[in-house]
Write a protein that holds these residues in place. Sequence first.
Motif, PDB file in Angstrom:
ATOM      1  N   PRO A  31      36.735  37.524  44.853  1.00  0.00           N
ATOM      2  CA  PRO A  31      35.960  38.401  45.739  1.00  0.00           C
ATOM      3  C   PRO A  31      36.553  39.810  45.730  1.00  0.00           C
ATOM      4  O   PRO A  31      37.732  39.997  45.411  1.00  0.00           O
ATOM      5  CB  PRO A  31      36.139  37.750  47.117  1.00  0.00           C
ATOM      6  N   GLU A  32      35.735  40.790  46.064  1.00  0.00           N
ATOM      7  CA  GLU A  32      36.258  42.144  46.236  1.00  0.00           C
ATOM      8  C   GLU A  32      37.002  42.213  47.571  1.00  0.00           C
ATOM      9  O   GLU A  32      36.546  41.661  48.576  1.00  0.00           O
ATOM     10  CB  GLU A  32      35.127  43.172  46.226  1.00  0.00           C
ATOM     11  N   ILE A  33      38.140  42.892  47.578  1.00  0.00           N
ATOM     12  CA  ILE A  33      38.933  43.054  48.803  1.00  0.00           C
ATOM     13  C   ILE A  33      39.154  44.541  49.033  1.00  0.00           C
ATOM     14  O   ILE A  33      39.747  45.225  48.189  1.00  0.00           O
ATOM     15  CB  ILE A  33      40.291  42.328  48.705  1.00  0.00           C
ATOM     16  N   VAL A  34      38.651  45.045  50.147  1.00  0.00           N
ATOM     17  CA  VAL A  34      38.807  46.452  50.532  1.00  0.00           C
ATOM     18  C   VAL A  34      39.483  46.502  51.894  1.00  0.00           C
ATOM     19  O   VAL A  34      39.016  45.879  52.849  1.00  0.00           O
ATOM     20  CB  VAL A  34      37.436  47.164  50.590  1.00  0.00           C
ATOM     21  N   ILE A  35      40.597  47.225  51.966  1.00  0.00           N
ATOM     22  CA  ILE A  35      41.341  47.362  53.221  1.00  0.00           C
ATOM     23  C   ILE A  35      41.413  48.843  53.586  1.00  0.00           C
ATOM     24  O   ILE A  35      41.807  49.675  52.769  1.00  0.00           O
ATOM     25  CB  ILE A  35      42.761  46.791  53.100  1.00  0.00           C
ATOM     26  N   VAL A  36      41.026  49.169  54.803  1.00  0.00           N
ATOM     27  CA  VAL A  36      41.134  50.528  55.338  1.00  0.00           C
ATOM     28  C   VAL A  36      42.363  50.579  56.232  1.00  0.00           C
ATOM     29  O   VAL A  36      42.531  49.739  57.125  1.00  0.00           O
ATOM     30  CB  VAL A  36      39.859  50.922  56.112  1.00  0.00           C
ATOM     31  N   HIS A  37      43.188  51.590  56.030  1.00  0.00           N
ATOM     32  CA  HIS A  37      44.575  51.526  56.461  1.00  0.00           C
ATOM     33  C   HIS A  37      45.105  52.937  56.695  1.00  0.00           C
ATOM     34  O   HIS A  37      44.660  53.870  56.025  1.00  0.00           O
ATOM     35  CB  HIS A  37      45.331  50.857  55.294  1.00  0.00           C
ATOM     36  N   PRO A  38      46.036  53.177  57.622  1.00  0.00           N
ATOM     37  CA  PRO A  38      46.568  54.536  57.794  1.00  0.00           C
ATOM     38  C   PRO A  38      47.449  54.961  56.616  1.00  0.00           C
ATOM     39  O   PRO A  38      47.990  54.118  55.890  1.00  0.00           O
ATOM     40  CB  PRO A  38      47.382  54.437  59.079  1.00  0.00           C
ATOM     41  N   LYS A  76      43.629  41.642  37.542  1.00  0.00           N
ATOM     42  CA  LYS A  76      43.147  42.059  36.220  1.00  0.00           C
ATOM     43  C   LYS A  76      41.703  42.538  36.242  1.00  0.00           C
ATOM     44  O   LYS A  76      41.276  43.286  35.365  1.00  0.00           O
ATOM     45  CB  LYS A  76      43.282  40.903  35.225  1.00  0.00           C
ATOM     46  N   LYS A  77      40.948  42.133  37.238  1.00  0.00           N
ATOM     47  CA  LYS A  77      39.535  42.527  37.308  1.00  0.00           C
ATOM     48  C   LYS A  77      39.306  43.702  38.263  1.00  0.00           C
ATOM     49  O   LYS A  77      38.162  44.099  38.508  1.00  0.00           O
ATOM     50  CB  LYS A  77      38.683  41.327  37.730  1.00  0.00           C
ATOM     51  N   GLY A  78      40.380  44.250  38.828  1.00  0.00           N
ATOM     52  CA  GLY A  78      40.265  45.428  39.676  1.00  0.00           C
ATOM     53  C   GLY A  78      39.457  45.199  40.936  1.00  0.00           C
ATOM     54  O   GLY A  78      38.644  46.049  41.324  1.00  0.00           O
ATOM     55  N   ARG A  79      39.713  44.091  41.613  1.00  0.00           N
ATOM     56  CA  ARG A  79      38.926  43.734  42.797  1.00  0.00           C
ATOM     57  C   ARG A  79      39.631  44.054  44.116  1.00  0.00           C
ATOM     58  O   ARG A  79      39.054  43.854  45.183  1.00  0.00           O
ATOM     59  CB  ARG A  79      38.597  42.229  42.754  1.00  0.00           C
TER      60      ARG A  79
END
Length: 520
Positions: free
Chosen positions: A317-324, A352-355
Amino acid sequence: MLDEGARDAGEETPDPKTISRLEDGESSSVWRFAKVDRAAVLIDAADYFAAMQEAMLKARYRIFLIGWDFDTRIHLAEGRRWWQRSYKREYPVRLGSFISWLVRHRPTLEIRMLKWSFGIFKFVIRGSMWWDLTRWARHRRIDFKFDSAHPTGCSHHQKIAVLDNSLAVCGGIDMTVKRWDTRDHNEDEPLRKTPRGGPYEPWHDATMMMEGEVADALSDLGRDRWIRAGGTPLLPVQRTDRSLWPDGLEPTFENIEVGIARTRAAHRDWDKVDEIETLFVEHIGRAKKFIYAESQYFASRAIGEAMLKRVQEDDPPEIVIVHPRHADGWLEQQAMDHARAQLVRCIEEADKKGRFSIWTPYSGITPIYVHAKMMIVDDRIFRIGSANMNNRSMGLDSECDVFVDCEREGNGHAEDAIRRIRHSLLAEHCGLEEDEIGDLLDTHGSMATMIDHSITEDGRNLVRYHPPELNEVEEKVAESGLLDPEDPEDLFEPFAKGGLFRKGSRLARMRERIRRKKAK
């Protein structure tokens, strides 16, 4: 005294040991599920403070506030001063004065406030707060208590409010200084000032206000904590049909069931509770398409291991974290920033897949401090609370999270609302319109690619985080977990369990791979 009609006269407050025994269920990741008639996700403290003031004005029996910190000098309607009253408003907006006003004008109302005990040292520089506490001491219906019921080195970190056992709040916002901001997060915001008049950086935060049976559950949790902190047992308040919901507040969810998860360190004869850590790992493992998260820290060994495992899959799955950009304060930076660098480097080595990606929000050239604690999985799970993605929130500090799971019976209709939350947050951080996000995600195929293509020179942006190189001392601090331990005992023996890179773990193997590459 409380109106006796608002109490369940036949029920006594349980002993903490009884509560703990009653809490034990089949799940190790959820303490309790509870019905919610309606709930609103409140982004940033300007909206939250205003909504809370209106709800507290409607309360008649008990206002129960639990937090890491309170500062009576803040204004719930920022930009006004205590002497400024509109012709429609007869109550003050300064928190300390407002609490006093409430008990004078609500003869059946009691107010209980519980905060972490370490913060008592901050009162030295909060002169007017001493005056507020002195005034409150004369009111038998106001009780302000410090919570020290935890092992040395731990903190009381929950942010909960319960009003008349009808309305409840759980999230990341404390009623204290340097929290107020709007979703605009303007670089130059004249209202974003400390009580002494000094400016502070844009601050992003979130919480959830809920109406229904969940208030009973969070009241049970709060009253248990109150007793553990040495408070006199509080009689339960029986919910009535009278609504405290703020006028004009649009609900995000209606007719849902939420789960409640906690963290609590073992102390005295109280068992350790690590539901939040278990739930994080479960939710990360359930992701099929994506995970969107916001967190003040990214330093948890357990969460890092879970995400590392996912990015190594054939179809991650794609993982996106917004963080200070940085943790708040030098000591926190030593604990959290260096661990973040180590974790991210290991995950990116396996990705390796840049997720996987981490981003910092900016308003122009000014970084926005992220204090929110949220996670969305596939638009099917939404969780919010006080727990960060660090070790302390998994095992040391007292924490409380709530979540909506569309797989629970009766929750399927919540998916559209969860999607709107994610789109709204992405729009806010990228300076876009919310109704643009769906089409942009379809066009670009992922959140990260959409973010990359929305960068502007001087507007609202998310800037990708790249881990810096650490020196030997910084690596040792990060790997030991000395300043961010998983267990109170680790404060004194940081490598007893192997620290951040336990022997044989995925993280340890990835760190060795990185070291071998550097050595070539």
